[in-house]
Design a protein around this motif. Structure first.
Motif, PDB file in Angstrom:
ATOM      1  N   UNK A   9     -19.918  28.462 -38.480  1.00 46.17           N
ATOM      2  CA  UNK A   9     -20.959  27.596 -37.921  1.00 46.17           C
ATOM      3  C   UNK A   9     -20.506  26.130 -37.886  1.00 46.17           C
ATOM      4  N   UNK A  10     -20.052  25.605 -38.997  1.00 49.17           N
ATOM      5  CA  UNK A  10     -19.653  24.192 -39.051  1.00 49.17           C
ATOM      6  C   UNK A  10     -18.442  23.919 -38.154  1.00 49.17           C
ATOM      7  N   UNK A  11     -17.371  24.724 -38.223  1.00 47.75           N
ATOM      8  CA  UNK A  11     -16.253  24.473 -37.303  1.00 47.75           C
ATOM      9  C   UNK A  11     -16.639  24.604 -35.829  1.00 47.75           C
ATOM     10  N   UNK A  12     -17.541  25.533 -35.510  1.00 48.49           N
ATOM     11  CA  UNK A  12     -17.977  25.670 -34.114  1.00 48.49           C
ATOM     12  C   UNK A  12     -18.719  24.422 -33.646  1.00 48.49           C
ATOM     13  N   UNK A  13     -19.578  23.895 -34.499  1.00 46.96           N
ATOM     14  CA  UNK A  13     -20.296  22.663 -34.149  1.00 46.96           C
ATOM     15  C   UNK A  13     -19.325  21.496 -33.979  1.00 46.96           C
ATOM     16  N   UNK A  14     -18.351  21.394 -34.876  1.00 52.23           N
ATOM     17  CA  UNK A  14     -17.358  20.331 -34.755  1.00 52.23           C
ATOM     18  C   UNK A  14     -16.506  20.488 -33.498  1.00 52.23           C
ATOM     19  N   UNK A  15     -16.178  21.731 -33.148  1.00 55.99           N
ATOM     20  CA  UNK A  15     -15.401  21.986 -31.939  1.00 55.99           C
ATOM     21  C   UNK A  15     -16.174  21.546 -30.691  1.00 55.99           C
ATOM     22  N   UNK A  49      -9.514  24.060 -37.145  1.00 56.71           N
ATOM     23  CA  UNK A  49      -9.017  25.417 -37.412  1.00 56.71           C
ATOM     24  C   UNK A  49      -8.698  25.599 -38.897  1.00 56.71           C
ATOM     25  N   UNK A  50      -8.075  24.606 -39.506  1.00 53.22           N
ATOM     26  CA  UNK A  50      -7.787  24.672 -40.944  1.00 53.22           C
ATOM     27  C   UNK A  50      -9.090  24.745 -41.734  1.00 53.22           C
ATOM     28  N   UNK A  51     -10.077  23.952 -41.344  1.00 52.67           N
ATOM     29  CA  UNK A  51     -11.385  23.997 -41.997  1.00 52.67           C
ATOM     30  C   UNK A  51     -11.998  25.381 -41.902  1.00 52.67           C
ATOM     31  N   UNK A  52     -11.907  26.003 -40.739  1.00 57.48           N
ATOM     32  CA  UNK A  52     -12.454  27.354 -40.563  1.00 57.48           C
ATOM     33  C   UNK A  52     -11.802  28.338 -41.525  1.00 57.48           C
ATOM     34  N   UNK A  53     -10.468  28.312 -41.593  1.00 54.80           N
ATOM     35  CA  UNK A  53      -9.786  29.261 -42.466  1.00 54.80           C
ATOM     36  C   UNK A  53     -10.078  28.998 -43.941  1.00 54.80           C
TER      37      UNK A  53
END
Length: 75
Positions: A9-15, A49-53
């Protein structure tokens, strides 16, 4: 506790935010070259991407801890 179990959720919003800002500011910003703008966005995508992983790994570790706690209580 209001913790989400979905690490995307957070990485998608940031993307979405990064992409929107890039599209909106690309023609309006004349202080930096186009190459600098593209490199900045690519670096931001790599960080996302690093945040997501990292968030995915953290969620997996939390789930494993919870399973371990419930297995320990049953024994």
């Amino acid at each position: 506790m209001l913790r989400t179990r979905k690490p995307w959720i957070i990485p998608a919003c940031l993307f979405v935010y990064t992409t929107a800002m890039f599209i909106w500011l690309l023609p309006n910003n004349h202080e930096a070259s186009t190459l600098e703008k593209i490199i900045t966005v690519i670096v931001a995508y790599v960080i996302i991407a690093v945040l997501y992983f990292l968030l995915k790994k953290k969620a997996e570790m939390a789930k494993a801890r919870e399973e371990d706690i419930t297995n320990t209580k049953k024994s």
